[in-house]
Design an enzyme around this catalytic site. Sequence first.
Site, PDB file in Angstrom:
ATOM      1  N   ASP A 106      -3.083  -6.060   5.853  1.00  0.00           N
ATOM      2  CA  ASP A 106      -3.505  -7.224   6.480  1.00  0.00           C
ATOM      3  C   ASP A 106      -4.758  -7.345   5.693  1.00  0.00           C
ATOM      4  O   ASP A 106      -4.720  -7.994   4.470  1.00  0.00           O
ATOM      5  CB  ASP A 106      -3.860  -6.644   8.073  1.00  0.00           C
ATOM      6  N   GLY A 108      -6.434  -5.243   3.921  1.00  0.00           N
ATOM      7  CA  GLY A 108      -6.321  -4.459   2.914  1.00  0.00           C
ATOM      8  C   GLY A 108      -7.360  -3.194   3.131  1.00  0.00           C
ATOM      9  O   GLY A 108      -7.465  -2.269   2.037  1.00  0.00           O
TER      10      GLY A 108
HETATM   11  P1  IMP Z   1      -5.837  -3.659   7.296  1.00  0.00           P
HETATM   12  O1  IMP Z   1      -6.636  -2.436   7.375  1.00  0.00           O
HETATM   13  O2  IMP Z   1      -6.692  -4.881   7.708  1.00  0.00           O
HETATM   14  O3  IMP Z   1      -5.054  -4.092   6.186  1.00  0.00           O
HETATM   15  O4  IMP Z   1      -4.997  -3.284   8.658  1.00  0.00           O
HETATM   16  C1  IMP Z   1      -4.026  -2.626   8.612  1.00  0.00           C
HETATM   17  C2  IMP Z   1      -3.364  -1.881  10.013  1.00  0.00           C
HETATM   18  O5  IMP Z   1      -3.729  -3.201  10.965  1.00  0.00           O
HETATM   19  C3  IMP Z   1      -1.921  -1.958   9.877  1.00  0.00           C
HETATM   20  O6  IMP Z   1      -1.652  -0.562   9.454  1.00  0.00           O
HETATM   21  C4  IMP Z   1      -1.559  -2.237  11.400  1.00  0.00           C
HETATM   22  O7  IMP Z   1      -1.758  -0.940  12.083  1.00  0.00           O
HETATM   23  C5  IMP Z   1      -2.501  -3.139  12.007  1.00  0.00           C
HETATM   24  N1  IMP Z   1      -2.294  -4.410  11.758  1.00  0.00           N
HETATM   25  C6  IMP Z   1      -2.783  -5.625  10.994  1.00  0.00           C
HETATM   26  N2  IMP Z   1      -2.109  -6.586  11.577  1.00  0.00           N
HETATM   27  C7  IMP Z   1      -1.286  -6.507  12.437  1.00  0.00           C
HETATM   28  C8  IMP Z   1      -0.433  -7.107  13.274  1.00  0.00           C
HETATM   29  O8  IMP Z   1      -0.139  -8.316  13.160  1.00  0.00           O
HETATM   30  N3  IMP Z   1       0.157  -6.531  14.402  1.00  0.00           N
HETATM   31  C9  IMP Z   1       0.130  -5.215  14.662  1.00  0.00           C
HETATM   32  N4  IMP Z   1      -1.029  -4.339  13.712  1.00  0.00           N
HETATM   33  C10 IMP Z   1      -1.342  -5.014  12.711  1.00  0.00           C
END
Ligand code: IMP
Length: 195
Positions: A106, A108
């Site tokens: 999402d 990163g």
């Molecule tokens: P980031 O650190 O923002 O890239 O988020 C990564 C983590 O957020 C992922 O491994 C998911 O566990 C959670 N995540 C991000 N988007 C979603 C979504 O649309 N549904 C469920 N979990 C999400």
Amino acid sequence: MAMEDHIERILWTDEEISNRVSELASQISNDFKQFSSALVIIGVATGAFLFLADIVRKITLPITVDFIRVGSYGSGTVSNASPIISSDIKIDIKGKHVIVVEDIVDTGNTLSCLMSHLESKGACSVSVCTFLDKPARRKVHFELVGEGKFYRGFECPDYFVVGYGMDFAELYRNLPYVGVLKPEYTSDGCVATIS
Ligand code: IMP
């Protein structure tokens, strides 16, 4: 109400997921076939558990498997900018080729944190295999380690999605497909109840 009744629409069916996972597994099996040591597959708990279970059974090379747990969302839908590694891998990855298996990238933030962590443990390369990628929401750039590659199952539109391992407030992980929740179940602070 059944869990399925909370879903507004399905983005990827069970069958579409299975076909795409097979494609990713053969790409990985082909890309890493020249290396003599076992590939290390690191699943990011909890969201990647189904994707990991499916993809490792289709990879034809010798592998070892471990899990890492990184806190990012709590129980809402807003990303935490400072992820914390709350449970680390147990196996030694020094000099190994590693693939991080994620449910979704999402902002990163999680991957950026994981890349530096795994690099500091001496991995020879760190690749990423994410089931979904939401590039529209990227805020943090992450560098793959060494000759690491980036694999993704599908590009995800900017919705909060659930199923195939992904949750909202720890629910819906066991849906065999990926879908979008009805708005009444997604507002932050709303605790979904299944009865
Ligand atoms: P980031 O650190 O923002 O890239 O988020 C990564 C983590 O957020 C992922 O491994 C998911 O566990 C959670 N995540 C991000 N988007 C979603 C979504 O649309 N549904 C469920 N979990 C999400």
